[in-house]
Design a protein around this motif. Structure first.
Motif, PDB file in Angstrom:
ATOM      1  N   GLY A 136     -38.656 -37.967 -58.661  1.00 52.93           N
ATOM      2  CA  GLY A 136     -39.442 -37.989 -59.894  1.00 52.93           C
ATOM      3  C   GLY A 136     -39.850 -36.633 -60.404  1.00 52.93           C
ATOM      4  O   GLY A 136     -39.894 -36.408 -61.620  1.00 52.93           O
ATOM      5  N   VAL A 184     -41.646 -42.496 -65.239  1.00 55.51           N
ATOM      6  CA  VAL A 184     -42.136 -43.295 -64.117  1.00 55.51           C
ATOM      7  C   VAL A 184     -43.417 -44.007 -64.531  1.00 55.51           C
ATOM      8  O   VAL A 184     -44.012 -43.706 -65.572  1.00 55.51           O
ATOM      9  N   TRP A 208     -46.635 -42.148 -58.021  1.00 56.09           N
ATOM     10  CA  TRP A 208     -45.938 -42.925 -59.048  1.00 56.09           C
ATOM     11  C   TRP A 208     -44.865 -43.808 -58.432  1.00 56.09           C
ATOM     12  O   TRP A 208     -44.525 -43.689 -57.253  1.00 56.09           O
ATOM     13  N   HIS A 210     -41.076 -46.109 -59.747  1.00 58.05           N
ATOM     14  CA  HIS A 210     -40.110 -46.419 -60.799  1.00 58.05           C
ATOM     15  C   HIS A 210     -38.877 -47.025 -60.153  1.00 58.05           C
ATOM     16  O   HIS A 210     -38.699 -46.967 -58.928  1.00 58.05           O
TER      17      HIS A 210
END
Length: 450
Positions: A136, A184, A208, A210
């Motif tokens: 990320g 994300v 985070w 995703h």
């Protein structure tokens, strides 16, 4: 096939492999999820790695997840990776995989494999673009270890659902080369005013999740210190990341931007809401609203909406009944919403057109998709209810489960209010983080992100 089912927090008798291994684990059957912890370093080596490995093994044992650990990059062979639901990069640094190993990991992720990055996982493989997209964001710098306030942005994800909205803890706080927010779902961010040395201009994601080319990816910037892995709150944070990355817990990890809060957990944010009918909602110190008594509805009276995406988090204790109403005219009679709007149901045990995810009495959810996306009682779920023209769609934890078009002029969705139901004294349903994003008034093509 990778597990996408829900995992009970305690499963007895699951094998646990102890200690770091010099090479890949020997193949053996496992009844539950299985995770590989990888902690090879080609740069700075964190002295907290052994504590992190131990913590992940202990968390796995409690959750029925088999945890193997290695520092041998030879574990990144296609046949071996297929044994795992997720791989943890635990404070890895530098270039830790060769070209063949990188290609094996790319195939693994693209076939649904999960990734958990902890702390210096962001200080790894700078020249491998695929890895950068999975983790990320890359590490840039850090100030001295110090206490900071972590703002929890997503209270529904298993990694953050048990944490206070303002989480004060001591760690080494990374600055990143880019802000991942547009790519994300940010679960937590740093309050840069609470410590010295933040360089991300007040928008500082620190944890985070995703989905990336078929696989689930979770990252947390915490975990530099040995003390982190003895901290119950941080351990719960790690466990939630493990459960989501392996498919044992569900969450909406699509990027989320542009939403305005209708209820954010504060008393002030209730000013625009009114109770219709008997019963009420009890505010909780954790920013929740929980149904109590009667058969009524709390509705947002300040204004109606046309085209919009409405998101909210909800949780049932057991076989409870509630719902979210949309598209109804202003009224203090809850039956007006029933007769003139539509209810997105919350009740896992009713008939198809009256069960969780259905447009109550009109259109069943896709039950297979609903069951795949649904977290069990006691855990949080997220609805997105998207209204564009007369089209109403529902996402549960990021998975689309319903697509309904209204044809009744008396129930037009083009303008109306939104509300949440308190169904009766025997039902206990909690809500939190009710937010909305207005959309263009003309119907537009659906997109996966926001």
């Amino acid at each position: 096939m990778r597990s996408t089912g829900r995992l009970a927090i305690a499963i007895t008798g699951t094998a646990l492999l102890l200690g770091c291994m010099s090479g890949p684990a020997a193949s053996e059957p496992s009844a539950g999820e299985r995770v590989l912890v990888f902690s090879k370093t080609a740069g700075f080596r964190h002295d907290s790695i052994p504590a992190g490995v131990t913590a992940l093994k202990e968390l796995g044992a409690d959750a029925g997840i088999t945890v193997d650990a290695t520092e041998d990059a030879g574990a990144f062979a296609p046949g071996n990776l297929r044994r795992y639901d997720a791989v943890v990069f635990l404070s890895t640094t530098g270039d830790v995989l060769n070209g063949a190993q990188q290609r094996a990991f790319e195939r693994y992720v693209r076939h649904g494999g999960g990734f958990i990055g902890v702390h210096a996982a962001a200080d790894t493989e700078y020249d491998w673009a695929f890895y950068g997209s999975v983790v990320g964001a890359y590490f840039q710098s850090h100030p001295a270890i110090q206490q900071a306030t972590v703002d929890i942005e997503d209270h529904a994800h298993a990694a953050t659902s048990q944490l206070p909205t303002a989480w004060n803890r001591t760690d080494e706080w990374y600055n990143y080369r880019s802000n991942p927010r547009d790519r994300v779902r940010v679960l937590a961010s740093l309050d840069e005013s609470s410590y010295m040395g933040g360089t991300m201009n007040g928008d500082h994601p620190i944890a985070w999740c995703h989905t990336n080319e078929g696989g689930r990816a979770f990252y947390t910037g915490g975990g530099h210190t040995q003390e982190s892995y003895a901290d119950p709150a941080f351990r719960q944070h790690l466990l939630g990341g493990l459960r989501w990355a392996t498919g044992a817990a569900q969450a909406d990890c699509r990027p989320e931007n542009g939403y305005q809060p209708l209820f954010d957990g504060t008393a002030d944010s209730l000013a625009g809401w009114r109770q219709a009918g008997p019963g009420s909602f009890e505010p909780g110190p954790d920013g929740t609203l929980t149904t109590t008594g009667g058969l009524g509805m709390l509705w947002y009276a300040e204004r109606g909406f046309g085209a919009y995406s409405l998101k909210l988090d909800w949780k049932v204790d057991g076989d409870d009944n509630s719902g979210v109403f949309v598209g109804f005219p202003p009224s203090d009679d809850p039956w007006s919403a029933v007769n003139n709007g539509y209810e997105i149901q919350i009740d896992a045990t009713d008939v198809p057109e009256k069960t969780t995810g259905s447009v109550y009495g009109f259109h069943s959810a896709d039950l297979a998709e609903r069951d795949r996306a649904l977290n069990p009682p006691g855990e949080w779920n997220t609805y997105e209810i998207r209204v564009e023209g007369e089209r109403l769609r529902v996402w549960l934890n990021g998975v689309q489960i319903n697509d309904f078009t209204n044809t009744d002029p008396a129930r037009s969705l083009r303008d109306g209010h939104v509300g949440i139901q308190n169904h009766g004294s025997d039902d206990q349903v909690s809500f939190r983080d009710i937010r909305i994003k207005e959309l263009p008034t003309q119907p537009t093509r659906a997109t996966e992100g926001d």
